[in-house]
Design a protein around this motif. Structure first.
Motif, PDB file in Angstrom:
ATOM      1  N   UNK A 287       0.832  -1.200   0.000  1.00  0.00           N
ATOM      2  CA  UNK A 287       0.000   0.000   0.000  1.00  0.00           C
ATOM      3  C   UNK A 287       0.867   1.250   0.000  1.00  0.00           C
TER       4      UNK A 287
ATOM      5  N   UNK B  66      -2.697  -0.813  -3.632  1.00  0.00           N
ATOM      6  CA  UNK B  66      -3.647   0.267  -3.422  1.00  0.00           C
ATOM      7  C   UNK B  66      -2.988   1.415  -2.703  1.00  0.00           C
ATOM      8  N   UNK B  67      -3.786   2.316  -2.228  1.00  0.00           N
ATOM      9  CA  UNK B  67      -3.214   3.483  -1.561  1.00  0.00           C
ATOM     10  C   UNK B  67      -4.121   3.948  -0.438  1.00  0.00           C
TER      11      UNK B  67
ATOM     12  N   UNK C  91      -4.986  10.422   7.360  1.00  0.00           N
ATOM     13  CA  UNK C  91      -5.908   9.358   7.738  1.00  0.00           C
ATOM     14  C   UNK C  91      -5.786   9.193   9.242  1.00  0.00           C
TER      15      UNK C  91
ATOM     16  N   UNK D  36      -6.146   6.573  12.743  1.00  0.00           N
ATOM     17  CA  UNK D  36      -5.836   5.165  13.011  1.00  0.00           C
ATOM     18  C   UNK D  36      -6.949   4.210  12.573  1.00  0.00           C
ATOM     19  N   UNK D  37      -8.201   4.618  12.747  1.00  0.00           N
ATOM     20  CA  UNK D  37      -9.295   3.737  12.339  1.00  0.00           C
ATOM     21  C   UNK D  37      -9.298   3.490  10.836  1.00  0.00           C
TER      22      UNK D  37
ATOM     23  N   UNK E  27      -6.559   1.105   9.966  1.00  0.00           N
ATOM     24  CA  UNK E  27      -6.863  -0.286  10.301  1.00  0.00           C
ATOM     25  C   UNK E  27      -7.918  -0.875   9.367  1.00  0.00           C
TER      26      UNK E  27
ATOM     27  N   UNK F 142      -8.365  -0.165   6.332  1.00  0.00           N
ATOM     28  CA  UNK F 142      -7.716  -0.482   5.067  1.00  0.00           C
ATOM     29  C   UNK F 142      -6.865  -1.747   5.194  1.00  0.00           C
TER      30      UNK F 142
ATOM     31  N   UNK G 285      -7.205  -4.191   7.268  1.00  0.00           N
ATOM     32  CA  UNK G 285      -8.047  -5.370   7.413  1.00  0.00           C
ATOM     33  C   UNK G 285      -8.506  -5.860   6.030  1.00  0.00           C
ATOM     34  N   UNK G 286      -8.762  -4.908   5.148  1.00  0.00           N
ATOM     35  CA  UNK G 286      -9.176  -5.268   3.795  1.00  0.00           C
ATOM     36  C   UNK G 286      -8.147  -6.162   3.127  1.00  0.00           C
ATOM     37  N   UNK G 287      -6.879  -5.812   3.294  1.00  0.00           N
ATOM     38  CA  UNK G 287      -5.879  -6.543   2.528  1.00  0.00           C
ATOM     39  C   UNK G 287      -5.272  -7.747   3.240  1.00  0.00           C
ATOM     40  N   UNK G 288      -5.223  -7.710   4.542  1.00  0.00           N
ATOM     41  CA  UNK G 288      -4.623  -8.878   5.201  1.00  0.00           C
ATOM     42  C   UNK G 288      -5.590  -9.626   6.111  1.00  0.00           C
ATOM     43  N   UNK G 289      -6.750  -9.090   6.308  1.00  0.00           N
ATOM     44  CA  UNK G 289      -7.718  -9.816   7.123  1.00  0.00           C
ATOM     45  C   UNK G 289      -7.430  -9.713   8.595  1.00  0.00           C
TER      46      UNK G 289
ATOM     47  N   UNK H 282     -11.063 -10.464  -1.634  1.00  0.00           N
ATOM     48  CA  UNK H 282     -11.122  -9.363  -0.687  1.00  0.00           C
ATOM     49  C   UNK H 282     -12.204  -8.373  -1.089  1.00  0.00           C
TER      50      UNK H 282
ATOM     51  N   UNK I 252     -15.639  -9.770  -0.548  1.00  0.00           N
ATOM     52  CA  UNK I 252     -15.948  -9.739   0.883  1.00  0.00           C
ATOM     53  C   UNK I 252     -16.385  -8.344   1.313  1.00  0.00           C
TER      54      UNK I 252
ATOM     55  N   UNK J  78      -9.071   0.519  -6.049  1.00  0.00           N
ATOM     56  CA  UNK J  78      -7.690   0.138  -6.357  1.00  0.00           C
ATOM     57  C   UNK J  78      -7.554  -0.668  -7.648  1.00  0.00           C
TER      58      UNK J  78
ATOM     59  N   UNK K 248      -5.448 -14.026   9.663  1.00  0.00           N
ATOM     60  CA  UNK K 248      -5.692 -13.638  11.045  1.00  0.00           C
ATOM     61  C   UNK K 248      -7.109 -13.086  11.121  1.00  0.00           C
TER      62      UNK K 248
ATOM     63  N   UNK L 201     -10.410 -11.019  12.548  1.00  0.00           N
ATOM     64  CA  UNK L 201     -10.610  -9.661  13.031  1.00  0.00           C
ATOM     65  C   UNK L 201     -10.630  -9.579  14.542  1.00  0.00           C
TER      66      UNK L 201
END
Lengths: 120, 684
Positions: free
Chosen positions: A79, A100-101, A106, A108-109, A112, A114, A116-120, B169, B172, B223, B271, B273
């Motif tokens: 990112x 993505x970017x 931004x 902290x929320x 996070x 963003x 979560x979107x990419x790594x879950x 992703x 989802x 993206x 991982x 949430x």
């Protein structure tokens, strides 16, 4: 464990990103510019790389290109953190292989969400 | 999750001030009409970081100003605009403005809002030729409320995976917007033998039942918009969407993830949430200030500590069953311990040391502004910028140095026409130099200006009643007058110097740091101001001396030599004042026991020793009973614990627990001079 590399020449931004991610339970490694980031990436394996664009030594775009050339980072989410939301930097980033970017500023929320979107 | 962003403010401010410094010095290196890409990139990067950080940490005023600043810099960078002197000045002005804003944040004070707006308007005018009204970002978004749902046709290009994006992703995320029905199109999927695991062959049709705007859906695809064919169309309320089972999606996700991981041999772990911890430790931000330390210094310290641990364990072992046979080993061990402690102390002290360039860096800009203002041409030379100084010393020496440099520029250096008339080059030279000498830092400020005007100072001093009309004074004494309170020799008080703070304050500040200041001047050739400062304020090397039953400490840096008194070299004047002939010089002898009203071992001058000390450029001989050892002492303030005493700069605690006074050498010299003058007056 999800390990994230955060690359930024600005210490405050880097610490903010790193602190937020650590609080959320991720493993975080910091790098101070593209060169530092690349060498840390080479010596380890990260599940996600977040990089600033405008940095001395090696900028974020060059870092993305260099990372994409490494087999194990071929599909890793990368990112870009950018203050520019214009089409130029997005195009340039995408062409280099960025996933993505995230546009500064931004909070902290937002970061996070963003992540979560990419790594879950 | 709530994270207290204020904990990053201190570090943000610190790096922003550094960034401003970089901007300023780079701007000063910019040359009219030339576009030096490296310089502009440097400035741009610094401005960019400040902008990003200030926006993130909520300093919108700074962000707004740096944004305009950055736009202008970008025009230089892309050759759309030519660098002019006016623009450089405007950029410098903006730097000041940002600094003012950041300082206000740091101190919790106010910044000059009107000048900020003025600068911002000026920048804006340069950019657009007019003042732009700021767009209102809160404009309400148009929501298509009658839309019941959306049909999304999503066909990624085969290359979509190449930049780390994952169609699952995205699906989802769409799912998180409302209920969905998903169908996958497998048509393009080749047989396994022909399948390239790096390509994406699938496409999807997603029916989303949710009252969301098209923009919200587009945002999910933001993206990958260039990596896929995407069609989003509204569907009416007649279409019933059955929720695709969550489990199926999850299964799809995990199978796909596993499959790809096998291919790339990654070790990606999914991982959940739930790992997001809602608890956030609120770290309190303190105003204690921070210091940046090089890793090498920390490593060195860690190294020292491990040595210390080894020594400690060695001594511990020795102590377990100690016999007198081991006494040599014990001594050796203690020696080692002493060495370790000293080295550790040195490396800890080094942490507080910063290069003096932190202070020197302010000057190029200042000189540029001042010389423009005064109509003088000045070349600033800096040397020894890497000389390291204690952080506290650095913070306190900044203002005095600025004052001295202003003075040199205002009073010292002449205007170009006068210089040429006097056969000097048009451009004056101001030289700032720093170096280590013994245990001190020396800072020199020299110029090739007019030098101090002896007669002018003298007349002024007589006018101010500092000296009498018929006083005969040495050059040294006359130059010393400028350090007296309320003394200014400029014919007219200019805007530059003489604004309340005088040289007396400069000297006071330097003395408070345990330093001294001397001025040397040659009429017509220039002046040189030399400042001696201690390396650190917390610890110093001291010489222990005994006077009667008391032990005093003389800072080792002030001691020139100690000698046994030869009676034939002692001359006395009117039986009151004693002088000692040391080589070609006569020194005042100060008997410390008289000063501190103690009973010495002997009042006979031949029985004691003379310690020759130097301070403020003068020397004096201190008469003591005995010289004891030399040791490092930790300085404790006398003022905070008791009160100020003339001739004493502080106190310390000795190894045996007793308190010893540390002598203030410049103070003692002043006392001795006063006494000498009184005596001379009486003789005259």
């Amino acid at each position: 464990m999800t390990t994230i590399l955060t690359v930024d020449d600005s210490t405050s931004m880097r610490q903010m990103v790193s602190f937020t991610l650590k609080e959320a339970g991720y493993d975080v490694v910091e790098a101070k510019d593209g060169v530092d980031g690349l060498s840390k990436a080479k010596n380890s394996k990260f599940n996600l790389i977040i990089t600033d664009v405008n940095m001395p030594e090696m900028d974020g775009i060059s870092l993305v290109k260099a990372l994409r050339a490494i087999t194990r980072y071929k599909f890793t989410p990368i990112l870009l953190l950018t203050t520019e939301a214009g089409p130029d930097i997005k195009q340039e980033g995408k062409a280099a292989g960025a996933t993505g970017w995230l546009v500064k500023p931004f909070n902290p929320d937002q970061l996070l969400n963003t992540i979560v979107k990419v790594v879950g | 999750m709530t994270i207290d962003l204020s904990q990053f403010h201190a570090i943000f401010l610190e790096e922003s001030f550094e960034g401003l410094q970089v901007m300023e010095s780079s701007l000063l290196n910019m040359i009219e009409g030339e576009t030096d890409v490296d310089i502009i990139n440097n400035i741009f990067r610094a401005a960019h970081s400040i902008k990003g950080g200030s926006a993130t940490f909520g300093f919108s005023n700074v962000a707004a100003l740096t944004h305009v600043l950055e736009t202008l810099l970008d025009e230089f960078r892309s050759d759309k605009r030519i660098v002019t002197k006016d623009l450089i000045s405007l950029l410098l002005e903006s730097v000041d403005c940002v600094r003012d804003m950041l300082s206000a944040i740091q101190d919790g004070g106010k910044y000059n809002e009107s000048s900020a707006i003025e600068v911002q308007n000026k920048l804006q005018q340069v950019l657009t030729g007019e003042i732009l009204s700021i767009n209102n970002p809160d404009e309400a978004e148009e929501i298509e409320s009658d839309v019941q749902g959306w049909r999304i046709l999503f066909s990624p290009y085969p290359s979509m995976l190449q930049n780390g994006n994952d169609p699952f992703r995205i699906i989802r995320e769409i799912q998180s917007l409302g209920s969905v029905k998903i169908e996958v199109d497998l048509e393009k999927l080749p047989i396994l033998a022909e399948l390239d695991p790096e390509d994406c062959y699938l496409s999807w049709e997603i029916l989303l039942h949710a009252a969301v705007s098209k923009d919200e859906i587009n945002e999910v695809f933001e993206w990958v918009i260039d990596d896929c064919d995407l069609k989003i169309e509204p569907i009416g309320s007649d279409v019933v969407i059955q929720d695709t089972d969550n489990e199926i999606i999850e299964e799809m996700l995990s199978t796909a993830a596993n499959a790809r991981d096998d291919v790339v041999k990654g070790d990606q772990e999914s991982e959940s949430l739930s790992r997001l911890s809602p608890e956030v430790k609120h770290k309190r931000t303190t105003n204690s200030g921070s210091i940046r330390v090089g890793i090498d210094k920390v490593d060195e310290m860690i190294n020292m500590v491990s040595e210390l641990v080894i020594t400690q364990s060695m001594l511990g072992q020795l102590g377990e069953d100690f016999t007198m046979v081991d006494i040599e080993k014990l001594k050796e061990g203690l020696c080692q311990l002493e060495r370790n402690t000293r080295e550790l102390q040195e490396s800890v002290m080094r942490i507080r040391m910063l290069p003096i360039s932190f202070v020197f860096n302010r000057f190029p800009r200042m000189i540029r502004d001042l010389s423009n203002e005064l109509g003088k041409q000045v070349e600033l030379r800096l040397s020894g910028e890497q000389t390291e100084v204690d952080k506290t010393v650095m913070e306190k020496i900044g203002d005095p140095l600025i004052h001295l440099v202003r003075n040199s520029l205002d009073h010292g250096l002449e205007k170009p026409d006068i210089r040429v008339a006097n056969g000097k080059p048009e451009i004056g030279i101001l030289h700032l130099n720093a170096y280590h000498k013994g245990g001190s830092i020396i800072i020199e400020i020299s110029d090739d200006g007019a030098g101090l005007d002896r007669d002018k100072i003298r007349n002024k001093a007589i006018q101010n009643g500092l000296i009498a009309d018929d006083d005969i004074l040495t050059d040294e004494k006359i130059y010393d007058l400028i350090f007296q309170a309320g003394f200014s020799t400029a014919d007219q008080v200019s805007d530059v110097s003489g604004r309340g703070v005088g040289m007396d304050v400069v000297r006071k500040n330097i003395r408070e740091l345990g330093g001294s200041i001397v001025i040397k001047s040659t009429p017509g050739e220039g002046s040189k101001i030399t400042i001696h400062l201690p390396l650190t304020l917390a610890i110093m090397d001291g010489q222990l001396v005994r006077v009667g039953d008391e032990i005093y400490i003389i800072p080792l840096v002030s001691i020139i030599e100690s000698l046994q008194i030869k009676p034939e070299k002692v001359k006395s004047i009117t039986g009151k004042m004693e002088l000692y002939k040391l080589r070609e010089e006569y020194l005042n002898i100060t008997r410390l026991y008289q000063l501190f009203t103690l009973t010495p071992d002997s009042e006979d001058i031949n029985d004691g020793l003379l310690v020759v000390v130097e301070g403020d450029g003068a020397k004096v001989g201190l008469y003591v009973d005995e010289l004891l050892g030399q040791q490092q002492v930790v300085i404790k303030s006398l003022e905070t614990n008791y009160k100020h005493i003339n001739g004493v700069s502080g106190a310390t605690i000795l190894g045996d627990g007793t308190v010893a006074m540390i002598l203030d050498v410049p103070g003692l010299i002043a006392i001795s001079k006063d006494r000498a003058e009184n005596t001379v007056e009486r003789v005259a």
